[in-house]
Design a protein around this motif. Structure first.
Motif, PDB file in Angstrom:
ATOM      1  N   ASN A 442       0.835  -1.200   0.000  1.00  0.00           N
ATOM      2  CA  ASN A 442       0.000   0.000   0.000  1.00  0.00           C
ATOM      3  C   ASN A 442       0.872   1.253   0.000  1.00  0.00           C
ATOM      4  OD1 ASN A 442      -2.328   1.478  -0.136  1.00  0.00           O
ATOM      5  ND2 ASN A 442      -2.896   1.202   2.011  1.00  0.00           N
ATOM      6  N   LEU A 443       2.014   1.168  -0.682  1.00  0.00           N
ATOM      7  CA  LEU A 443       2.952   2.277  -0.817  1.00  0.00           C
ATOM      8  C   LEU A 443       3.097   2.606  -2.300  1.00  0.00           C
ATOM      9  CD1 LEU A 443       5.672   1.068   1.708  1.00  0.00           C
ATOM     10  CD2 LEU A 443       3.998   2.876   2.085  1.00  0.00           C
ATOM     11  N   ALA A 444       3.088   3.877  -2.632  1.00  0.00           N
ATOM     12  CA  ALA A 444       3.209   4.310  -4.020  1.00  0.00           C
ATOM     13  C   ALA A 444       4.675   4.277  -4.449  1.00  0.00           C
ATOM     14  CB  ALA A 444       2.635   5.714  -4.198  1.00  0.00           C
ATOM     15  N   VAL A 467      -3.852 -21.378  -6.665  1.00  0.00           N
ATOM     16  CA  VAL A 467      -4.088 -22.678  -6.033  1.00  0.00           C
ATOM     17  C   VAL A 467      -2.811 -23.231  -5.426  1.00  0.00           C
ATOM     18  CG1 VAL A 467      -4.799 -25.057  -6.455  1.00  0.00           C
ATOM     19  CG2 VAL A 467      -6.025 -23.182  -7.554  1.00  0.00           C
ATOM     20  N   ASN A 468      -1.662 -23.060  -6.108  1.00  0.00           N
ATOM     21  CA  ASN A 468      -0.410 -23.618  -5.593  1.00  0.00           C
ATOM     22  C   ASN A 468       0.230 -22.757  -4.509  1.00  0.00           C
ATOM     23  OD1 ASN A 468       0.633 -21.448  -7.003  1.00  0.00           O
ATOM     24  ND2 ASN A 468       1.662 -22.682  -8.564  1.00  0.00           N
ATOM     25  N   GLY A 469      -0.369 -21.611  -4.206  1.00  0.00           N
ATOM     26  CA  GLY A 469       0.148 -20.766  -3.144  1.00  0.00           C
ATOM     27  C   GLY A 469       1.289 -19.858  -3.528  1.00  0.00           C
ATOM     28  N   GLN A 470       1.797 -19.993  -4.739  1.00  0.00           N
ATOM     29  CA  GLN A 470       2.936 -19.181  -5.158  1.00  0.00           C
ATOM     30  C   GLN A 470       2.438 -17.798  -5.587  1.00  0.00           C
ATOM     31  OE1 GLN A 470       5.187 -21.443  -8.024  1.00  0.00           O
ATOM     32  NE2 GLN A 470       5.418 -23.176  -6.646  1.00  0.00           N
ATOM     33  N   ALA A 471       2.149 -16.986  -4.599  1.00  0.00           N
ATOM     34  CA  ALA A 471       1.523 -15.694  -4.832  1.00  0.00           C
ATOM     35  C   ALA A 471       2.467 -14.743  -5.555  1.00  0.00           C
ATOM     36  CB  ALA A 471       1.086 -15.086  -3.512  1.00  0.00           C
ATOM     37  N   ILE A 472       1.915 -13.941  -6.433  1.00  0.00           N
ATOM     38  CA  ILE A 472       2.641 -12.884  -7.128  1.00  0.00           C
ATOM     39  C   ILE A 472       1.980 -11.566  -6.745  1.00  0.00           C
ATOM     40  CG2 ILE A 472       3.262 -11.904  -9.365  1.00  0.00           C
ATOM     41  CD1 ILE A 472       3.162 -14.809 -10.457  1.00  0.00           C
ATOM     42  N   ASN A 473       2.734 -10.687  -6.142  1.00  0.00           N
ATOM     43  CA  ASN A 473       2.199  -9.431  -5.652  1.00  0.00           C
ATOM     44  C   ASN A 473       2.032  -8.440  -6.795  1.00  0.00           C
ATOM     45  OD1 ASN A 473       2.278 -10.181  -2.788  1.00  0.00           O
ATOM     46  ND2 ASN A 473       4.491 -10.159  -3.075  1.00  0.00           N
ATOM     47  N   ALA A 474       0.837  -7.890  -6.895  1.00  0.00           N
ATOM     48  CA  ALA A 474       0.513  -7.022  -8.024  1.00  0.00           C
ATOM     49  C   ALA A 474       0.938  -5.587  -7.758  1.00  0.00           C
ATOM     50  CB  ALA A 474      -0.979  -7.070  -8.317  1.00  0.00           C
ATOM     51  N   LEU A 475       1.311  -4.917  -8.825  1.00  0.00           N
ATOM     52  CA  LEU A 475       1.575  -3.487  -8.814  1.00  0.00           C
ATOM     53  C   LEU A 475       0.441  -2.843  -9.590  1.00  0.00           C
ATOM     54  CD1 LEU A 475       5.381  -3.757  -9.603  1.00  0.00           C
ATOM     55  CD2 LEU A 475       4.292  -3.601  -7.373  1.00  0.00           C
ATOM     56  N   ARG A 476      -0.383  -2.065  -8.904  1.00  0.00           N
ATOM     57  CA  ARG A 476      -1.639  -1.565  -9.460  1.00  0.00           C
ATOM     58  C   ARG A 476      -1.620  -0.042  -9.610  1.00  0.00           C
ATOM     59  NH1 ARG A 476      -6.062  -4.882  -8.264  1.00  0.00           N
ATOM     60  NH2 ARG A 476      -7.262  -3.337  -9.467  1.00  0.00           N
ATOM     61  N   LEU A 477      -2.285   0.428 -10.643  1.00  0.00           N
ATOM     62  CA  LEU A 477      -2.439   1.859 -10.861  1.00  0.00           C
ATOM     63  C   LEU A 477      -3.701   2.323 -10.135  1.00  0.00           C
ATOM     64  CD1 LEU A 477      -1.205   4.285 -12.386  1.00  0.00           C
ATOM     65  CD2 LEU A 477      -2.798   3.788 -14.243  1.00  0.00           C
ATOM     66  N   GLN A 478      -3.553   3.296  -9.229  1.00  0.00           N
ATOM     67  CA  GLN A 478      -4.682   3.791  -8.457  1.00  0.00           C
ATOM     68  C   GLN A 478      -4.843   5.294  -8.655  1.00  0.00           C
ATOM     69  OE1 GLN A 478      -4.639   2.581  -4.368  1.00  0.00           O
ATOM     70  NE2 GLN A 478      -4.525   0.401  -4.843  1.00  0.00           N
ATOM     71  N   THR A 479      -6.070   5.736  -8.703  1.00  0.00           N
ATOM     72  CA  THR A 479      -6.394   7.132  -8.950  1.00  0.00           C
ATOM     73  C   THR A 479      -5.746   8.034  -7.898  1.00  0.00           C
ATOM     74  OG1 THR A 479      -8.508   6.449  -9.901  1.00  0.00           O
ATOM     75  CG2 THR A 479      -8.263   8.779  -9.305  1.00  0.00           C
ATOM     76  N   ARG A 481      -2.920   8.321  -6.889  1.00  0.00           N
ATOM     77  CA  ARG A 481      -1.812   7.774  -6.104  1.00  0.00           C
ATOM     78  C   ARG A 481      -0.685   7.254  -6.976  1.00  0.00           C
ATOM     79  NH1 ARG A 481      -2.881   3.634  -1.625  1.00  0.00           N
ATOM     80  NH2 ARG A 481      -0.814   4.432  -1.069  1.00  0.00           N
ATOM     81  N   GLY A 482      -0.959   6.990  -8.234  1.00  0.00           N
ATOM     82  CA  GLY A 482       0.056   6.411  -9.096  1.00  0.00           C
ATOM     83  C   GLY A 482       0.091   4.907  -8.968  1.00  0.00           C
ATOM     84  N   THR A 483       1.267   4.340  -9.187  1.00  0.00           N
ATOM     85  CA  THR A 483       1.438   2.889  -9.112  1.00  0.00           C
ATOM     86  C   THR A 483       1.728   2.484  -7.669  1.00  0.00           C
ATOM     87  OG1 THR A 483       2.302   2.862 -11.361  1.00  0.00           O
ATOM     88  CG2 THR A 483       2.716   0.926 -10.004  1.00  0.00           C
ATOM     89  N   VAL A 484       0.927   1.546  -7.159  1.00  0.00           N
ATOM     90  CA  VAL A 484       0.970   1.179  -5.739  1.00  0.00           C
ATOM     91  C   VAL A 484       1.281  -0.307  -5.602  1.00  0.00           C
ATOM     92  CG1 VAL A 484      -0.378   1.076  -3.604  1.00  0.00           C
ATOM     93  CG2 VAL A 484      -0.676   3.001  -5.172  1.00  0.00           C
ATOM     94  N   VAL A 485       2.094  -0.643  -4.606  1.00  0.00           N
ATOM     95  CA  VAL A 485       2.354  -2.054  -4.279  1.00  0.00           C
ATOM     96  C   VAL A 485       1.108  -2.596  -3.598  1.00  0.00           C
ATOM     97  CG1 VAL A 485       3.837  -3.655  -3.045  1.00  0.00           C
ATOM     98  CG2 VAL A 485       4.805  -1.536  -3.988  1.00  0.00           C
ATOM     99  N   TRP A 486       0.464  -3.573  -4.244  1.00  0.00           N
ATOM    100  CA  TRP A 486      -0.840  -4.043  -3.779  1.00  0.00           C
ATOM    101  C   TRP A 486      -0.783  -5.544  -3.486  1.00  0.00           C
ATOM    102  CZ3 TRP A 486      -3.772  -0.787  -1.699  1.00  0.00           C
ATOM    103  CH2 TRP A 486      -5.134  -1.009  -1.484  1.00  0.00           C
ATOM    104  N   GLY A 487       0.160  -5.912  -2.652  1.00  0.00           N
ATOM    105  CA  GLY A 487       0.295  -7.305  -2.246  1.00  0.00           C
ATOM    106  C   GLY A 487       1.477  -7.454  -1.310  1.00  0.00           C
TER     107      GLY A 487
END
Length: 605
Positions: A442-444, A467-479, A481-487
């Motif tokens: 949750n940091l830009a 399903v396999n648990g190997q999570a990939i953390n998304a980098l999302r564009l938010q109004t 705020r710019g690009t935010v670490v979302w995971g």
């Protein structure tokens, strides 16, 4: 309630000051002169100081690697730096990236549809219908065939821009093929060609390539993150070798976490392409089930803003074979549209000086490629060359709008960046400002325009909770705020113990801090005095961590327990064998990953 984490510290230890109290209180037995004596007894024992957590080690290719004072080469040697200025002193600058201009076939009377698979980066609009059309009006830019994208320099820029500080850098070689001087005496010779990014042969002594640098990083004490941004450009087999080695090292040393980029992520600009990257990551790390909690992956790649036209010159478009006919023709066509007379002649001379068309194009409109030697003489040799280049480049930028557009397209292409460098900076910033026990999410991101692909909520679900648990953390564009670490998940997302990045990294922080402090007790008496001293020291450290918000619980006894003693953590045989066992239980803080808001309407009373 978060699940308690259990750790047993097993060491052969002794107490340098463990018998200090007994010795101090019994020293009067040796008095021989009457009088009053003062004996001071330590009340608190040794304290435990937390180890640094925000120290990545970057591994990759650089211009050179040398000590600026001695000239000694520093390849495959961890070098500590704290700024880009220091990086440039020890490792040089960015790798040159050359692009070529390729015309895009356009519709004609006999071929009404564009050629499938071609997309124009730029379409030239003629402002003078009478101007001669000497080239196709659309073209695309592609990296030169010999150029791997050596991006460690730009990744370091992103690291510092996003809050990074002290770090280690391991250069595995110069990005110039087979050239390894400590420092270059001057401009790079024209016949040097860029090398290639290589994983290295695990069976070969010295492991040249990225694996060699990883081995060197493993011998360094202090790094808490492993970052290899160039690895994502390797083919699947080599990527798997490097990613596996990163996780193996982190799991073996238990003092660092690997930040992984997805294989092929720098070209994954669609949801389908990202799914392919995810599948390739799963295949690459299939053997690392035991070490998955020591790794975290992020996607998609990023459109950065660190490369600008100020970093570029016309040399980024110069063809390696000397035939610059396409770019020469494109720019000359615009010059014809914009200028006449002496202005046109000057523009033509500048274009021809920057982009000699080469022998292959010498028979077509030779007047168009004439060079006014008095306006742009041959570039002087030596260090003055960049100054001459910059003057010519400035003239082209100011005279030809299309040239400026082309340089901006090159900058855009070079700004496509793997996430790991920026993420390492975010981890460092979060650790230093909020503590390692807080989720680095949750940091830009700074110096980032947008993700290469902007996921939707439904699309992210398959990456955040696969399903396999190997999570990939998304980098999302938010109004706004710019690009935010979302995971904030590790690759061990199915584990309740190690699902979250800050849980794994906080445990590393606690374990390594206690381990470092207890080294002073090696070979001390394995008795009740030592056990009490060690237990008190660990309890003080964990109490301070709880007070800072690093452990969960209403009071310290809810947050942790520390035990060490005969009958509780050790047997008589353990003591005879020289083992002292300390059992630590901690209550870790998990993030509020899913916030559910429930609203109910009530009738007016």
């Amino acid at each position: 309630m978060a699940r308690p984490m259990h750790r047993a510290l097993v060491r052969r230890r002794g107490l340098q000051g463990g018998a200090a109290m007994a010795n101090a209180t019994s020293s009067y037995l040796n008095r021989s002169t009457p009088g009053v004596y003062i004996t001071e007894i330590d009340a608190f024992g040794n304290s435990i100081v937390g180890v640094p957590t925000s120290v990545p080690v970057f591994i990759g290719y650089t211009e050179f690697a040398g000590d600026p004072n001695t000239g000694r080469a520093l390849y495959n040697t961890p070098v500590s730096i704290t700024s880009m200025a220091e990086f440039e002193i020890y490792f040089g600058g960015a790798a040159p990236q050359t692009y070529t201009v390729q015309p895009v076939p356009q519709p004609t009377a006999t071929s009404p549809a564009p050629t499938p698979g071609f997309t124009a980066d730029y379409t030239m609009v003629s402002t003078d219908p009478g101007a001669p059309e000497v080239v196709p009006t659309a073209f695309t830019l592609t990296p030169a065939a010999d150029g791997a994208s050596f991006n460690l320099y730009w990744q370091m820029q992103l690291f510092f821009a996003n809050g990074g500080g002290m770090c280690y850098v391991v250069s595995v070689g110069s990005y110039w093929a087979d050239q390894y001087p400590a420092r270059f005496p001057g401009p790079v010779p024209a016949d040097w060609l860029p090398g290639t990014i290589a994983a290295g042969d695990p069976a070969q002594s010295g492991k040249p390539g990225l694996l060699g640098g990883l081995d060197a990083a493993g011998a360094a004490v202090g790094p808490t993150m492993i970052v290899i941004p160039e690895a994502c450009q390797l083919d699947q087999a080599d990527y798997a070798t490097v990613a596996t080695a990163m996780l193996e090292q982190a799991g073996s040393l238990q003092d660092r976490v690997a930040i992984l980029d997805l294989p092929g992520c720098m070209t994954a600009d669609s949801y389908a392409a990202l799914q392919t990257c995810q599948e390739n990551l799963t295949a690459a790390i299939d053997s690392q089930t035991a070490n998955l909690s020591y790794g975290a992956a992020y996607a998609p790649a990023l459109n950065a803003t660190i490369v600008t036209t100020a970093h570029l010159m016309f040399t980024n478009l110069t063809a390696s074979d000397g035939d610059n006919s396409v770019i020469n023709n494109i720019l000359t066509t615009q010059a014809i549209q914009l200028y006449t007379g002496s202005q046109l002649a000057t523009a033509r001379s500048a274009i021809a000086a920057a982009f000699p068309p080469g022998p292959a194009y010498g028979t077509t409109d030779s007047a168009q490629y004439s060079v006014d030697a008095s306006a742009y003489p041959a570039p002087p040799p030596g260090p003055a060359l960049p100054h001459w280049q910059r003057a010519l480049d400035t003239f082209l930028l100011n005279s030809l709008p299309m040239f400026k557009e082309i340089e901006q397209l090159i900058a855009n292409a070079m700004n496509i960046a793997a996430p790991s460098g920026a993420i390492a900076g975010v981890w460092a910033l979060s650790d230093n400002s909020r503590g390692v026990w807080n989720a680095p999410a949750n940091l830009a991101l700074a110096s980032i325009a947008s993700p290469l692909y902007n996921m939707s909520d439904s699309e992210q679900a398959g990456f955040n909770v696969p399903v396999n648990g190997q999570a990939i953390n998304a980098l999302r564009l938010q109004t706004n705020r710019g690009t935010v670490v979302w995971g904030a998940r590790t690759l061990d997302g199915n584990s309740f113990d190690y699902r979250y990045i800050q849980v794994r990294r906080t445990l590393i922080y606690v374990e390594q801090s206690i381990k470092a402090a207890l080294q002073s007790y090696a070979f001390a008496a394995n008795d009740a005095t030592t056990w009490a001293t060690v237990t008190a020291a660990i309890s003080r450290f964990l109490t301070e961590l709880w007070q800072q918000g690093g452990l969960m619980g209403a009071k310290p006894s809810d947050a942790f327990t520390v035990q060490c003693g005969l009958g509780s953590t050790m047997t008589s045989q353990n003591i005879l064998d020289g083992y002292m066992v300390v059992a630590v239980t901690v209550q870790m803080i998990h993030p509020a990953e899913f916030i559910e808001l429930t609203f109910t309407q009530t009738m007016a009373g």
